[in-house]
Design an enzyme around this catalytic site. Sequence first.
Site, PDB file in Angstrom:
ATOM      1  N   GLU A 146      -5.975  -1.037  -7.450  1.00 10.12           N
ATOM      2  CA  GLU A 146      -5.125   0.055  -7.932  1.00 10.12           C
ATOM      3  C   GLU A 146      -3.874  -0.585  -8.532  1.00 10.12           C
ATOM      4  O   GLU A 146      -3.192  -1.360  -7.863  1.00 10.12           O
ATOM      5  CB  GLU A 146      -4.765   0.889  -6.693  1.00 10.12           C
ATOM      6  CG  GLU A 146      -4.153   2.204  -6.914  1.00 10.12           C
ATOM      7  CD  GLU A 146      -3.974   2.958  -5.583  1.00 10.12           C
ATOM      8  OE1 GLU A 146      -3.788   2.328  -4.513  1.00 10.12           O
ATOM      9  OE2 GLU A 146      -4.001   4.192  -5.626  1.00 10.12           O
ATOM     10  N   ASN A 172      -4.358   5.615  -0.866  1.00  5.18           N
ATOM     11  CA  ASN A 172      -3.845   5.925   0.471  1.00  5.18           C
ATOM     12  C   ASN A 172      -3.382   7.364   0.626  1.00  5.18           C
ATOM     13  O   ASN A 172      -3.276   7.867   1.744  1.00  5.18           O
ATOM     14  CB  ASN A 172      -2.741   4.946   0.862  1.00  5.18           C
ATOM     15  CG  ASN A 172      -3.345   3.629   1.289  1.00  5.18           C
ATOM     16  OD1 ASN A 172      -4.424   3.616   1.890  1.00  5.18           O
ATOM     17  ND2 ASN A 172      -2.698   2.537   0.979  1.00  5.18           N
ATOM     18  N   HIS A 203      -2.759  -3.415  -5.982  1.00  2.03           N
ATOM     19  CA  HIS A 203      -3.168  -3.044  -4.628  1.00  2.03           C
ATOM     20  C   HIS A 203      -4.663  -3.257  -4.445  1.00  2.03           C
ATOM     21  O   HIS A 203      -5.478  -2.496  -4.966  1.00  2.03           O
ATOM     22  CB  HIS A 203      -2.781  -1.569  -4.384  1.00  2.03           C
ATOM     23  CG  HIS A 203      -3.102  -1.076  -3.029  1.00  2.03           C
ATOM     24  ND1 HIS A 203      -3.442   0.219  -2.762  1.00  2.03           N
ATOM     25  CD2 HIS A 203      -3.140  -1.728  -1.832  1.00  2.03           C
ATOM     26  CE1 HIS A 203      -3.679   0.355  -1.477  1.00  2.03           C
ATOM     27  NE2 HIS A 203      -3.509  -0.808  -0.888  1.00  2.03           N
ATOM     28  N   SER A 245       0.823  -1.201   0.000  1.00  4.65           N
ATOM     29  CA  SER A 245       0.000   0.000   0.000  1.00  4.65           C
ATOM     30  C   SER A 245       0.859   1.253   0.000  1.00  4.65           C
ATOM     31  O   SER A 245       0.323   2.351  -0.039  1.00  4.65           O
ATOM     32  CB  SER A 245      -0.926  -0.012   1.218  1.00  4.65           C
ATOM     33  OG  SER A 245      -0.296  -0.571   2.324  1.00  4.65           O
TER      34      SER A 245
HETATM   35  N1  CAA Z   1     -14.937 -10.330   4.159  1.00  3.83           N
HETATM   36  C1  CAA Z   1     -15.851 -10.717   3.256  1.00  3.83           C
HETATM   37  N2  CAA Z   1     -17.060 -10.161   3.154  1.00  3.83           N
HETATM   38  C2  CAA Z   1     -17.376  -9.193   4.009  1.00  3.83           C
HETATM   39  C3  CAA Z   1     -16.491  -8.736   4.998  1.00  3.83           C
HETATM   40  C4  CAA Z   1     -15.223  -9.356   5.058  1.00  3.83           C
HETATM   41  N3  CAA Z   1     -14.289  -8.980   5.947  1.00  3.83           N
HETATM   42  N4  CAA Z   1     -17.089  -7.756   5.705  1.00  3.83           N
HETATM   43  C5  CAA Z   1     -18.318  -7.614   5.182  1.00  3.83           C
HETATM   44  N5  CAA Z   1     -18.483  -8.468   4.159  1.00  3.83           N
HETATM   45  C6  CAA Z   1     -19.667  -8.612   3.305  1.00  3.83           C
HETATM   46  C7  CAA Z   1     -20.836  -9.061   4.108  1.00  3.83           C
HETATM   47  O1  CAA Z   1     -20.846 -10.477   4.220  1.00  3.83           O
HETATM   48  C8  CAA Z   1     -21.982  -8.558   3.291  1.00  3.83           C
HETATM   49  O2  CAA Z   1     -22.221  -9.414   2.194  1.00  3.83           O
HETATM   50  P1  CAA Z   1     -23.699  -9.693   1.654  1.00  3.83           P
HETATM   51  O3  CAA Z   1     -24.219  -8.373   1.191  1.00  3.83           O
HETATM   52  O4  CAA Z   1     -23.435 -10.658   0.538  1.00  3.83           O
HETATM   53  O5  CAA Z   1     -24.447 -10.266   2.798  1.00  3.83           O
HETATM   54  C9  CAA Z   1     -21.460  -7.248   2.723  1.00  3.83           C
HETATM   55  O6  CAA Z   1     -20.034  -7.327   2.803  1.00  3.83           O
HETATM   56  C10 CAA Z   1     -21.941  -6.074   3.525  1.00  3.83           C
HETATM   57  O7  CAA Z   1     -21.563  -6.320   4.873  1.00  3.83           O
HETATM   58  P2  CAA Z   1     -22.400  -5.919   6.156  1.00  3.83           P
HETATM   59  O8  CAA Z   1     -23.866  -5.856   5.794  1.00  3.83           O
HETATM   60  O9  CAA Z   1     -21.990  -6.748   7.314  1.00  3.83           O
HETATM   61  O10 CAA Z   1     -21.874  -4.510   6.569  1.00  3.83           O
HETATM   62  P3  CAA Z   1     -21.734  -3.217   5.716  1.00  3.83           P
HETATM   63  O11 CAA Z   1     -22.880  -3.017   4.807  1.00  3.83           O
HETATM   64  O12 CAA Z   1     -21.410  -2.192   6.734  1.00  3.83           O
HETATM   65  O13 CAA Z   1     -20.442  -3.445   4.814  1.00  3.83           O
HETATM   66  C11 CAA Z   1     -18.138  -3.136   4.513  1.00  3.83           C
HETATM   67  C12 CAA Z   1     -19.199  -3.797   5.349  1.00  3.83           C
HETATM   68  C13 CAA Z   1     -18.216  -3.682   3.088  1.00  3.83           C
HETATM   69  C14 CAA Z   1     -16.795  -3.502   5.112  1.00  3.83           C
HETATM   70  C15 CAA Z   1     -18.420  -1.600   4.477  1.00  3.83           C
HETATM   71  O14 CAA Z   1     -18.541  -1.133   5.780  1.00  3.83           O
HETATM   72  C16 CAA Z   1     -17.353  -0.820   3.776  1.00  3.83           C
HETATM   73  O15 CAA Z   1     -17.328  -0.725   2.551  1.00  3.83           O
HETATM   74  N6  CAA Z   1     -16.424  -0.226   4.556  1.00  3.83           N
HETATM   75  C17 CAA Z   1     -15.327   0.556   3.998  1.00  3.83           C
HETATM   76  C18 CAA Z   1     -14.200  -0.378   3.663  1.00  3.83           C
HETATM   77  C19 CAA Z   1     -13.045   0.362   3.081  1.00  3.83           C
HETATM   78  O16 CAA Z   1     -12.992   1.568   2.980  1.00  3.83           O
HETATM   79  N7  CAA Z   1     -12.030  -0.412   2.668  1.00  3.83           N
HETATM   80  C20 CAA Z   1     -10.846   0.150   2.098  1.00  3.83           C
HETATM   81  C21 CAA Z   1      -9.822   0.231   3.144  1.00  3.83           C
HETATM   82  S1  CAA Z   1      -8.372   0.949   2.502  1.00  3.83           S
HETATM   83  C22 CAA Z   1      -7.474  -0.315   1.949  1.00  3.83           C
HETATM   84  O17 CAA Z   1      -7.787  -1.468   2.063  1.00  3.83           O
HETATM   85  C23 CAA Z   1      -6.207   0.096   1.297  1.00  3.83           C
HETATM   86  C24 CAA Z   1      -5.042   0.175   2.169  1.00  3.83           C
HETATM   87  O18 CAA Z   1      -3.967  -0.026   1.650  1.00  3.83           O
HETATM   88  C25 CAA Z   1      -5.067   0.603   3.563  1.00  3.83           C
END
Ligand code: CAA
Length: 293
Positions: free
Chosen positions: A156, A194, A144, A123
Site C-alpha cells: 500500500e 488497516n 506499507h 501501518s
Molecule cells: N515467511 C515466509 N514465508 C511464509 C511465512 C512466513 N512467515 N509463512 C508462510 N510462508 C509461506 C510458506 O512457506 C508457504 O510457501 P510455499 O507455498 O512456497 O511452500 C506459503 O507461505 C504457504 O504457507 P503454509 O502452507 O504454511 O500455510 P498457509 O497456506 O496457511 O499460508 C499464510 C500462510 C500465507 C500466512 C496465510 O495463512 C495467509 O495469507 N494469512 C493471512 C495473512 C495476512 O492477512 N497478512 C496481512 C496481515 S495485515 C498486515 O500485515 C498489515 C498491518 O499493518 C497489520
Amino acid sequence: MVKAEEVRSLGVVGAGQMGRGIAQVAAQSGLGVVLVDQSPEVAKAGVERIREALERLVDKDRISAAVRDATMERIGVRDGLADLGACEFLIEAAPEKEELKLQIFEKLGQVARDDAILASNTSSISITKLGARSGRPESVIGMHFMNPVPVMKLVEIVRGLPTSDEAYQVTVDLARRFGKVTIGARDIPGFIVNRMLIPLLNEACYALYEGLGTAEDIDTGVKLGLNHPMGPLELADLVGLDTCLYIASVLHEELGDDKYRPCPLLRQHVAAGWLGRKAGRGFYRYDDRGQRL
Ligand code: CAA
C-alpha cells in the site's frame, strides 16, 4: 530526486519481522541492502533469521543454494542511521511508536543523500507528520508491506500531503521490482488495509471477551465460514497484539468514532506481555520458532 532505475541500494531501518521481510525481498530482487537496528548485534541477528528463511526456500526447492548465497551477499549490516548516507532509497520499519519514528525521520533527513526517497512501513502513523519532521517532506512516502512480506502480494503506497509525484512513481516502480502489486491510499489513519482489518481483529477480541465462543471457535468460524486464510485471533497474533492495539488506538483517537474503541481484552494481553507469535504467547502459544503449540 533519484529515478527508479537508479535505485541500487536500499537502507532498511529495523530488523524485526517486517524489516527482515523487506530486506529479504529486496535482496532477492537484486538490490543491495544495508540493515540497521538499535545495535549491529540486533541487525546481525536479523540477517541470521533471513538466512534461515532462505534456507527453508532451498529445502523446498524454491531457490538454489547459489541464489541463497548471492542473496545473502547483497545484505550488509551497519552500526546505525548515520551509515545510510549512500542509499538511494531508505525504508523505516521500526516498531509502531510515533515518537520513535519521528526521531528516525529527523535523523534520516540529516544523513540521507539529497536525492534519496525516505519511506516508512508504518501501518497507521501520519506520513505527512513524518515528512514534516524530516525537513524534506516531498521525498517522504508510506510503503506499507503486509506480513509475511515474502508471501503477501500487496504494498500500500501512501502519499503525505506534500509527497511529490516523482517519489510516488519511484516507490511504485520499486514495489513492482519486488514482484508486488500496489494500491494508492490517502494519508488518513489506517490507510485502506488497516481501516478494514483492525475493526475485524478488534471485533474478534470482543467476541472472545464476551464469551461468544472460544478462540478456536471464532477463528474456525471466520476461516471456514468466510474463507479467510487465517482466523482473526491467529492473525492478530501474527501481526503482534501491541501493533494491533496501537493501530486501534490511532483509529479511535484520530477518527474520533467509538466504533474503533480497543477491546479491554486486547489491552490486557498487551499489558501482560502476551504480544502474539513474536512473544511466544498471544491468544495462542508458540514455540521459539513461532510454530503454534
Ligand atoms: N515467511 C515466509 N514465508 C511464509 C511465512 C512466513 N512467515 N509463512 C508462510 N510462508 C509461506 C510458506 O512457506 C508457504 O510457501 P510455499 O507455498 O512456497 O511452500 C506459503 O507461505 C504457504 O504457507 P503454509 O502452507 O504454511 O500455510 P498457509 O497456506 O496457511 O499460508 C499464510 C500462510 C500465507 C500466512 C496465510 O495463512 C495467509 O495469507 N494469512 C493471512 C495473512 C495476512 O492477512 N497478512 C496481512 C496481515 S495485515 C498486515 O500485515 C498489515 C498491518 O499493518 C497489520
